[in-house]
Design an enzyme around this catalytic site. Structure first.
Site, PDB file in Angstrom:
ATOM      1  N   ARG A 105       0.838  -1.201   0.000  1.00  0.00           N
ATOM      2  CA  ARG A 105       0.000   0.000   0.000  1.00  0.00           C
ATOM      3  C   ARG A 105       0.874   1.253   0.000  1.00  0.00           C
ATOM      4  O   ARG A 105       1.336   1.714   1.043  1.00  0.00           O
ATOM      5  CB  ARG A 105      -0.904   0.014   1.238  1.00  0.00           C
ATOM      6  CG  ARG A 105      -1.843   1.214   1.308  1.00  0.00           C
ATOM      7  CD  ARG A 105      -2.682   1.150   2.580  1.00  0.00           C
ATOM      8  NE  ARG A 105      -3.600   2.264   2.676  1.00  0.00           N
ATOM      9  CZ  ARG A 105      -4.463   2.446   3.681  1.00  0.00           C
ATOM     10  NH1 ARG A 105      -4.519   1.548   4.653  1.00  0.00           N
ATOM     11  NH2 ARG A 105      -5.260   3.481   3.714  1.00  0.00           N
ATOM     12  N   ASP A 125      -4.819   5.136  13.934  1.00  0.00           N
ATOM     13  CA  ASP A 125      -3.909   5.542  12.866  1.00  0.00           C
ATOM     14  C   ASP A 125      -4.455   6.796  12.206  1.00  0.00           C
ATOM     15  O   ASP A 125      -5.316   7.485  12.770  1.00  0.00           O
ATOM     16  CB  ASP A 125      -3.715   4.410  11.855  1.00  0.00           C
ATOM     17  CG  ASP A 125      -5.025   3.995  11.168  1.00  0.00           C
ATOM     18  OD1 ASP A 125      -6.044   4.694  11.338  1.00  0.00           O
ATOM     19  OD2 ASP A 125      -5.020   2.976  10.455  1.00  0.00           O
TER      20      ASP A 125
END
Length: 551
Positions: free
Chosen positions: A162, A444
């Site tokens: 990613r 996050d």
């Protein structure tokens, strides 16, 4: 190191000189220069189209819908994405938020029974020079079987790489006088050093694509894939990518996104918090889109999120693509016999069962201890490797369904929780970390985005607290931030002057971003361009003098 003409590189991070030299070979630099030079102008174009689309919505007051201009794609029942390789056919449980610079956690995940690993250079990663070099080199080591006591790449969980999203630039490389787009830097290095080996062992190259807002951005990624495959001598369709639908505008273009990536699609993914934050991003100044307290009123069971997930599943399965759900962020208590362990596991099971029943083919967990339990959950409720057979022809999702805000208000707990998550995320970034643990789960950039988005929006509309009818104002948020910071000093064990100074700086930065007149599109962009962050990791220390704490 001699760079080719047009390329400038920062010096290697301290302690990573050997890794740096291995990655930035003469051939790799030439590849990166050509990749960036070929596609940089189109990157700028799609970013300008984002700004234009936002301005059009603001000026007109219109709402998004399913475009008439692309209705021919949606109405054509014949097209399908190409089938994915065998290693992607069964991916019930992936590990999410796996920052690749964390060598120990990466090795543990490679040894786990998960089907896939989200190797995350985006939401769960802080893109310091050190972290990027360490992370890309760790992927190189995993792909080339250089970690001890770890299965070979053909036997380990499949790597879902990613790269950073389009809103991020890399401060440590310039091509033709411009900083390099973060995703091209990550993608280019990963493909150059690992792409052929992954393909040789039928284990990739596979990617997650973050924060895609339109089919034009999917078209750009497809062009990048085609160019790269031609350059490296890989067959068309070797690269497979899962697009994260984490923006409300992209939810209206899911079929078009799959269409643009037909040869390269591994499906679509849905996640709750970035997607919810995108409503504030696009419509936050409109009072009709006031998003209530996420801790109390926002979940996948609400109409706007349930409809989005169901439409994603229907769209994917209609076109032969896989649909995956979000990440379970909960952390299992270590004592398996404790009531809290049973409660946490039961909560995760209930929420993930909703996704399975909606038709997803897989989802992510953060805690490695959840992998086997969630795999068993799939085995109990589906037959075979996936749910592609569930095409959901009975389902109709309208624009009203996708844009229906949940009812509810603002609580003092929710406001303080959002402040804490926002401050702690900035504190983690200043420390060079992309995620942290708070109240039993991992946080996050996705949870930080929704947290700061809600505080900004509640101030903007002077929402009232359910608890005591107080208005959410700049003054109230400042006072509560001071209170939260005092509590966080204890929670985070600020036992040094530097740690306390960093926390105070983080709080000041948080207050700055939630009080801005115009909504900063991405918190990570704001942080990545902020002098405090840049200088703290260029000089190896927190340059607090540039952002003097006032709290």
């Amino acid at each position: 190191m001699s760079c080719p003409e047009g390329v400038e590189l920062s010096s290697p991070p301290r302690g990573l000189e050997e890794e740096y030299s291995r990655l930035f070979t003469a051939d790799a630099l030439l590849f990166l220069r050509e990749l960036v030079s070929t596609l940089d102008e189109e990157v700028d174009q799609v970013l300008k189209l984002r700004v234009l689309r936002k301005a059009q919505l603001d000026l007109s007051g219109d709402l998004p819908g399913f475009s008439e201009a692309t209705s021919y794609i949606r109405s054509d029942p014949t097209w399908r994405v190409l089938p994915v390789p065998p290693r992607l056919q069964r991916r019930h449980v992936d590990v999410g938020d796996l920052a690749p610079c964390d060598t120990q956690r990466l090795m543990q995940a490679l040894q786990s029974p998960a089907q896939g690993l989200q190797i995350d250079f985006d939401d769960g990663n802080c893109p310091t020079h050190y972290n990027q070099i360490k992370g890309i080199h760790n992927v190189y080591k995993a792909v080339h079987n250089q970690f001890p006591n770890v299965p070979s790449i053909s036997q380990a969980p499949v790597l879902m790489l990613r790269p950073r999203a389009w809103n991020m630039v890399d401060h440590n490389m310039m091509v033709n006088g411009k900083e390099v787009p973060g995703p091209l830097y990550d993608f280019g290095l990963l493909m150059f050093h690992c792409g052929k080996t992954l393909f040789k062992y039928k284990s990739g190259p596979f990617f997650y694509l973050s924060k895609v807002e339109s089919f034009m951005e999917a078209r750009l990624w497809n062009k990048i894939f085609v160019w790269t495959q031609n350059k490296l001598g890989l067959p068309l369709g070797s690269i497979k990518a899962t697009v994260l639908i984490e923006n409300v505008l992209a939810a209206f273009e899911m079929e078009e996104i799959l269409y643009e990536l037909q040869e390269h699609s591994a499906g679509l993914n849905c996640g709750i918090w970035d997607y919810s934050a995108s409503f504030v991003n696009k419509f936050g100044h409109r009072e009709a889109f006031l998003l209530p307290d996420r801790s109390k009123y926002v979940s996948m069971e609400k109409r706007f999120l349930r409809s989005y997930m169901e439409l994603l599943v229907q769209t994917c399965h209609r076109r032969g693509a896989f649909a995956t759900g979000g990440m379970a962020a909960q952390l299992l208590p270590q004592d398996h016999r404790s009531p809290s362990h049973r409660t946490t596991l039961a909560n995760v099971t209930r929420l993930k069962l909703l996704e399975i029943k909606a038709g997803v083919d897989g989802f992510m967990v953060y805690d490695l201890g959840l992998i086997e339990a969630m795999q068993k959950l799939f085995q109990m409720h589906i037959r075979g490797d996936n749910q592609l057979h569930r095409v959901r022809d009975d389902l109709t999702v309208t624009p009203d369904d996708l844009l229906s805000m949940p009812t509810g208000g603002v609580t003092l707990y929710g406001l303080e929780h959002n402040i804490a998550v926002g401050v702690l995320f900035i504190d983690a970034w200043l420390l060079g970390k992309g995620h942290f643990f708070y109240r039993g789960q991992v946080e996050d950039s996705a949870t930080a985005e929704i947290s700061r988005s809600q505080v900004w929006q509640w101030i903007r509309h002077e929402a009232r607290l359910e608890d005591d009818n107080r208005l959410v104002t700049r003054g109230l948020v400042t006072d509560l931030t001071q209170k939260v910071v005092r509590e966080l000093r204890v929670v985070t064990c600020c036992d040094t002057a530097r740690a306390e100074q960093r926390l105070l700086t983080a709080a000041e930065m948080f207050l700055e971003v939630v009080q801005k007149r115009d909504f900063p599109e991405f918190l990570t962009t704001y942080l990545n361009l902020d002098h405090t962050f840049i200088s703290s990791h260029t000089n190896g220390r927190l340059a607090a003098g540039n952002h003097k704490p006032k709290l």
